[in-house]
Design an enzyme around this catalytic site. Structure first.
Site, PDB file in Angstrom:
ATOM      1  N   HIS A  90       0.825  -1.209   0.000  1.00  9.46           N
ATOM      2  CA  HIS A  90       0.000   0.000   0.000  1.00  9.46           C
ATOM      3  C   HIS A  90       0.865   1.267   0.000  1.00  9.46           C
ATOM      4  O   HIS A  90       0.522   2.252  -0.666  1.00  9.46           O
ATOM      5  CB  HIS A  90      -0.970  -0.009   1.186  1.00  9.46           C
ATOM      6  CG  HIS A  90      -1.833  -1.245   1.222  1.00  9.46           C
ATOM      7  ND1 HIS A  90      -2.390  -1.752   2.357  1.00  9.46           N
ATOM      8  CD2 HIS A  90      -2.203  -2.104   0.221  1.00  9.46           C
ATOM      9  CE1 HIS A  90      -3.079  -2.851   2.073  1.00  9.46           C
ATOM     10  NE2 HIS A  90      -2.966  -3.085   0.781  1.00  9.46           N
ATOM     11  N   HIS A 255      -9.713  -2.089  -4.233  1.00  6.17           N
ATOM     12  CA  HIS A 255      -8.534  -2.375  -3.422  1.00  6.17           C
ATOM     13  C   HIS A 255      -7.583  -3.325  -4.153  1.00  6.17           C
ATOM     14  O   HIS A 255      -6.358  -3.192  -4.036  1.00  6.17           O
ATOM     15  CB  HIS A 255      -8.898  -2.959  -2.054  1.00  6.17           C
ATOM     16  CG  HIS A 255      -7.675  -3.189  -1.222  1.00  6.17           C
ATOM     17  ND1 HIS A 255      -7.079  -2.190  -0.486  1.00  6.17           N
ATOM     18  CD2 HIS A 255      -6.878  -4.279  -1.090  1.00  6.17           C
ATOM     19  CE1 HIS A 255      -5.971  -2.659   0.073  1.00  6.17           C
ATOM     20  NE2 HIS A 255      -5.838  -3.926  -0.273  1.00  6.17           N
ATOM     21  N   ASP A 259      -3.619  -2.853  -4.891  1.00  6.53           N
ATOM     22  CA  ASP A 259      -2.556  -3.857  -4.725  1.00  6.53           C
ATOM     23  C   ASP A 259      -1.772  -4.054  -6.026  1.00  6.53           C
ATOM     24  O   ASP A 259      -0.541  -4.182  -6.010  1.00  6.53           O
ATOM     25  CB  ASP A 259      -3.160  -5.211  -4.307  1.00  6.53           C
ATOM     26  CG  ASP A 259      -3.584  -5.240  -2.849  1.00  6.53           C
ATOM     27  OD1 ASP A 259      -3.124  -4.384  -2.067  1.00  6.53           O
ATOM     28  OD2 ASP A 259      -4.377  -6.135  -2.481  1.00  6.53           O
ATOM     29  N   HIS A 282      -1.212 -11.004  -5.047  1.00 10.89           N
ATOM     30  CA  HIS A 282       0.174 -10.518  -5.080  1.00 10.89           C
ATOM     31  C   HIS A 282       1.119 -11.471  -5.813  1.00 10.89           C
ATOM     32  O   HIS A 282       1.965 -11.051  -6.587  1.00 10.89           O
ATOM     33  CB  HIS A 282       0.684 -10.313  -3.656  1.00 10.89           C
ATOM     34  CG  HIS A 282      -0.106  -9.301  -2.882  1.00 10.89           C
ATOM     35  ND1 HIS A 282      -0.212  -7.980  -3.266  1.00 10.89           N
ATOM     36  CD2 HIS A 282      -0.838  -9.412  -1.752  1.00 10.89           C
ATOM     37  CE1 HIS A 282      -0.967  -7.326  -2.403  1.00 10.89           C
ATOM     38  NE2 HIS A 282      -1.359  -8.178  -1.474  1.00 10.89           N
TER      39      HIS A 282
HETATM   40 ZN   LIG Z   1      -3.900  -4.707  -0.199  1.00  7.97          ZN
END
Ligand SMILES: [Zn+2]
Length: 302
Positions: A90, A255, A259, A282
């Site tokens: 973030h 969100h 990311d 991720h």
């Molecule tokens: Zn995140």
């Protein structure tokens, strides 16, 4: 599996930037529960984003590059030698959102402050203190053809499509879709990152990390995230977020774009092209970025 698209260096559209003066962000780490200060400081051109563990004197700096990424569930962690720093995505997204290419981050704990699970506090701090243009041009890469990444580890089919954009834009799209019943409704978000940093600040940065009540209970049983409450992040129960209100109807998908912006910043380049992701996280972002970087020769970049 990833059919890697061809990528070419094109003329830069901007110069590198650093933060105008030091700014500190304080909080506690969601995973470790430890208090932490992240101190963002101006850095010379071409030095990139680097973390320094002040609590580990003599340890190596940790450049924010995908090559330094280590596998940890549900977060982006970096390491160099004995030094490690967790949950940096973030803060990295906010740096990229503010177009800060060079910054030294002095940290006194192994994890970024979790804050409200979004990037708002970071980007607000950066835009308040301001950024400064440097002499070197920022390298710009153009995606020339479509490439499709399929996540072989996910039987339900995670996918990232990387595609050209003929309007010189950088586009992110995320499709959040659960195959089995889930409290979190399926949703999509789309963001044109080519817009001004203030648009990122209002449309993407405020979107918080999320999890289901079952996941939250499991983490608590493990003694993790003990200081995090349902008011801090989005915890979904049967009737939606518990003790909390959504900032956008599709806050979760937004969100995931936050990311992606943080993860794809683990290469010091601007991108001209589109990233369309479905059911990924991720790890898949890192695999796509690493494959694309490995396909480029150094001759292409210098
Ligand atoms: Zn995140």
């Amino acid at each position: 599996m990833f059919q890697i698209p061809s990528i070419s260096r094109i003329e830069s559209t901007r110069r590198q930037r650093t933060i105008k003066s030091q700014v500190d962000v304080e909080g506690f780490g969601f995973w470790s529960s430890k208090d932490v200060v992240f101190s963002f400081r101006p850095a010379p051109e071409n030095s990139g984003i680097r973390f320094f563990r002040a609590d580990l004197p003599g340890s190596d700096p940790i450049p924010a590059l995908v090559y330094n990424r280590i596998k940890k569930p549900r977060q982006t962690s970096l390491a160099s030698g004995i030094a490690q720093v967790d949950m940096v995505e973030h803060a990295l997204a906010a740096l990229r959102g503010a177009r800060i290419d060079n910054c030294d981050i002095i940290v006194n704990s192994p994890e970024a402050p979790g804050l409200d699970g979004s990037a708002s506090v970071f980007i607000d701090a950066f835009l308040k203190v301001g950024t400064e243009e440097q002499n070197s041009e920022q390298i710009r890469l153009k995606i020339l053809e479509t490439g499709v990444f399929t996540d072989d580890s996910n039987p339900n089919g995670g996918k990232i499509i990387v595609a050209p954009n003929d309007r010189k834009q950088t586009i992110f799209e995320y499709n959040l879709h659960y195959d089995r019943p889930n409290h979190i409704p399926n949703q999509t978000a789309f963001f044109d990152f080519s817009q001004a940093p203030e648009i990122f600040q209002t449309e993407i940065a405020p979107c918080r990390t999320f999890l289901t009540i079952e996941e939250a209970d499991y983490l608590r049983q493990q003694g993790i995230c003990a200081r995090v409450s349902a008011q801090d992040v989005l915890v979904y129960g049967e009737d939606g977020p518990i003790d909390n209100d959504l900032r956008f109807d599709n806050e979760c998908a937004r969100h995931k774009i936050l990311d992606m912006i943080g993860d794809f910043s683990l290469a010091p380049f601007d991108w001209e092209g589109e990233f369309h992701a479905t059911k990924t996280g991720h790890q898949q972002n890192a695999e796509v970025l690493l494959s694309m970087l490995n396909s480029l020769s150094h001759k292409n970049l210098r």
